[in-house]
Scaffold this active site. Structure first.
Site, PDB file in Angstrom:
ATOM      1  CD  GLU A 116      30.265 -32.270  -4.443  1.00  0.00           C
ATOM      2  OE1 GLU A 116      31.467 -32.241  -4.129  1.00  0.00           O
ATOM      3  OE2 GLU A 116      29.339 -32.111  -3.633  1.00  0.00           O
TER       4      GLU A 116
ATOM      5  CE  LYS B 112      12.318 -27.921   7.047  1.00  0.00           C
ATOM      6  NZ  LYS B 112      11.060 -27.767   6.280  1.00  0.00           N
TER       7      LYS B 112
ATOM      8  CG  ASP C 213      12.094 -30.899   5.047  1.00  0.00           C
ATOM      9  OD1 ASP C 213      12.745 -30.200   4.243  1.00  0.00           O
ATOM     10  OD2 ASP C 213      11.137 -30.456   5.704  1.00  0.00           O
TER      11      ASP C 213
ATOM     12  CG  HIS D 211      37.333 -32.864  -7.867  1.00  0.00           C
ATOM     13  ND1 HIS D 211      35.976 -32.765  -7.947  1.00  0.00           N
ATOM     14  CD2 HIS D 211      37.629 -33.005  -6.552  1.00  0.00           C
ATOM     15  CE1 HIS D 211      35.451 -32.822  -6.735  1.00  0.00           C
ATOM     16  NE2 HIS D 211      36.441 -32.979  -5.867  1.00  0.00           N
TER      17      HIS D 211
END
Length: 423
Positions: free
Chosen positions: A103, A232, A307, A418
């Site tokens: 990103e 998760k 993870d 951006h």
């Protein structure tokens, strides 16, 4: 390693059905097996996998511990933010935090926040709770049997602790919480897993303890994970009770620093946080009341071998912001407030940050090097201190990201930032 013809020969055997993809390591070394799979995929899909096959990690090590049917490696750009001063319960000093991301503008934004925190004298951070969980579900005949099981567990926690800890030389069973839904009994085991993230450790230990429950009660194990863990998946229990490390970072920033470095005011950042992170998140029914904490968590996880799927729990974070009177540079770094024009207090509390510095992906070479940047590779002294320090540093990174994004929104500079970076 075999000669260059070996991958082609093995790929042909898979194509003809003589071998399966997962059986290649039974007939050759891991690197050759990966090359054979790449050749097979190139032939079957017309893809070119030259870059995927150009990797620095040890294929043998990766296939032993981290991946199956290996074909190569994915490369993610890694940047670094900092240095930033962290005064934590385990972390103490100036740190650079590696972040792996695709990103654009993320690292620049977090680095701006780190610079502002550094200019304010650094941030405080503390792990306030620690415990990896695994919650099996049992079947019983009805509520009477369920109550009996719950009573037995309450009276025999020490027996369960002995069984669970027999499987590990490091983990400790801290608690067993009980939940009943009809004829289902859930036992949420909570472990101190030291410097390991500890999911596998908790699972193996819980399996041993669950056997004792089955042997001594009317309960029958249905699943070793009953989703009350909860791993998760978005879950209120993790947002409330925590999982892994619950960690908070906070900072006090003088008004002049906010105005000069963030180009806005403490009051504007407070309002943006209240209306966006608190009111907006509440209206959305969100479990996370923050701007983008998961951005930093995910990038730090990828860089340091955590993870990656557990970023779900890492997004369980609440950001608080308050415009305060009398926050000066001396107050921001621990001194007393004076007659200044006030400043900004900001914090981020991550309820369920699951991190480790040993095991899993932390052994991979680029991830190990990233942990070396932090000075946190391997086990700490005392045990658990390295993982605590990593959690505290990530929390400060998340706080930096929150400050930078909130300031960009408050000053209406988000889109222009951006555009300036071409993202």
């Amino acid at each position: 390693m075999s000669d260059g013809s070996e991958p082609s020969r093995l790929a042909e055997k898979v194509r003809e059905g003589e071998l399966r993809l997962h059986e290649l390591e039974d007939h050759t070394d891991s690197e050759t097996a990966a090359a054979a799979r790449r050749q097979l995929l190139e032939a079957e899909t017309d893809a070119e996998l030259e870059t995927i096959g150009d990797f620095a990690l040890d294929a043998e090590q990766a296939t032993d511990a981290n991946v199956e049917n290996m074909v190569g490696a994915a490369q993610i750009p890694m940047g670094v933010v900092g240095p930033v001063q962290v005064a934590g319960g385990a972390a103490d000093g100036e740190y650079y935090l590696p972040l792996a991301t695709t990103e654009g503008a993320l690292v620049a934004s977090v680095n701006r926040g780190c610079s502002v925190i550094a200019g304010a004298g650094g941030a405080d951070a503390r792990v306030t709770k620690s415990g990896m969980t695994r919650a099996p579900v049992f079947r019983v005949g009805g509520i009477a049997e369920a109550e009996a099981v719950v009573s037995w567990v309450g009276e025999n926690t020490e027996r369960l602790r002995e069984a669970a800890e027999s499987t590990t030389s490091h983990g400790e069973l801290l608690d067993v919480d009980t939940y009943v839904v009809g004829d289902s009994v859930f036992l949420r085991f909570v472990y101190d897993t030291k410097d390991a993230m500890g999911m596998n450790m908790a699972t193996i230990a819980t399996r041993e303890a669950a056997q004792v429950v089955e042997d001594e009660t009317a309960a029958s194990l249905v699943a070793l994970s009953g989703n009350l863990c909860s791993d998760k998946k978005p879950a209120a229990i993790n947002a409330v009770e925590g999982r892994g490390r619950s960690v908070t970072a906070d900072v006090k920033i003088p008004r002049e620093t906010v105005e000069e470095r963030l180009h806005t005011t403490p009051e504007a950042i407070e309002e943006a946080n209240t209306r966006k992170n608190l009111v907006g998140s509440a209206k959305a029914g969100s479990l996370g009341f923050n701007a983008h904490a998961a951005n930093v968590v995910a990038a730090a996880f990828l860089a340091t071998g955590q993870d990656a799927a557990q970023v779900v729990e890492g997004s369980n974070a609440i950001t608080t912001v308050e415009a305060r009177d009398g926050v000066s540079a001396s107050d921001a770094s621990g001194g007393s407030s004076d007659e200044s024009d006030g400043g900004l207090y900001a914090s981020v509390s991550l309820a369920s940050l699951e991190v480790g510095t040993v095991g899993g992906g932390t052994k991979l070479p680029t991830q190990s090097e990233a942990l070396d940047v932090l000075g946190l590779r391997g086990g700490g002294d005392p045990a658990g201190s390295n993982a605590d320090a990593l959690a505290e540093i990530i929390a400060v990174g998340a706080l930096a990201g929150e400050l930078s994004l909130l300031a960009a929104l408050a000053s209406r500079h988000l889109s222009s930032a951006h555009e300036d970076l071409g993202r």
